[in-house]
Design a protein around this motif. Sequence first.
Motif, mmCIF file in Angstrom:
data_model
loop_
_atom_site.group_PDB
_atom_site.id
_atom_site.type_symbol
_atom_site.label_atom_id
_atom_site.label_comp_id
_atom_site.label_asym_id
_atom_site.label_seq_id
_atom_site.Cartn_x
_atom_site.Cartn_y
_atom_site.Cartn_z
ATOM 1 N N GLU A 33 -10.231 -11.929 10.927
ATOM 2 C CA GLU A 33 -11.550 -12.047 10.314
ATOM 3 C C GLU A 33 -11.482 -12.993 9.127
ATOM 4 O O GLU A 33 -10.566 -12.902 8.313
ATOM 5 N N TYR A 34 -12.452 -13.883 9.045
ATOM 6 C CA TYR A 34 -12.572 -14.787 7.911
ATOM 7 C C TYR A 34 -13.844 -14.420 7.162
ATOM 8 O O TYR A 34 -14.940 -14.483 7.733
ATOM 9 N N HIS A 55 -19.158 -13.393 7.669
ATOM 10 C CA HIS A 55 -17.819 -13.378 8.249
ATOM 11 C C HIS A 55 -17.850 -13.738 9.731
ATOM 12 O O HIS A 55 -18.843 -13.540 10.411
#
Length: 112
Positions: A33-34, A55
């Motif tokens: 996850e970013y 995200h």
Amino acid sequence: HLDNVCFLGGAQTVRGHGLDTREGDAAWLLTVEYRLPIAMMKISPQGDVAGVGVHDFGDAGDAWFDGAEAGRALQSWGAGMHLNMDRVQVRFEAARTIGGDWSFEFGDRMTF
């Protein structure tokens, strides 16, 4: 024993798949996850913060019972927005499975 069973699928594991789609006493789970914060503000002298952000994510995982072979992994990807409030995170997400099915999900706790 039911307390030794792993459940995968739903907003807290492999997003985009139905809640508890896979179950077993052995499992693996991968989440990437970013997160990009949009606005953050300090809400206490101790340094606690609240804020909003967006995200992107990718999930994969599988669960199986002892003696059975692992099946084809559940996989999904998607994006969403989150609202951080001290120790709680509210999440709204759109997830797409490898099969092309879309779902919209809501979560009310930290994923990790």
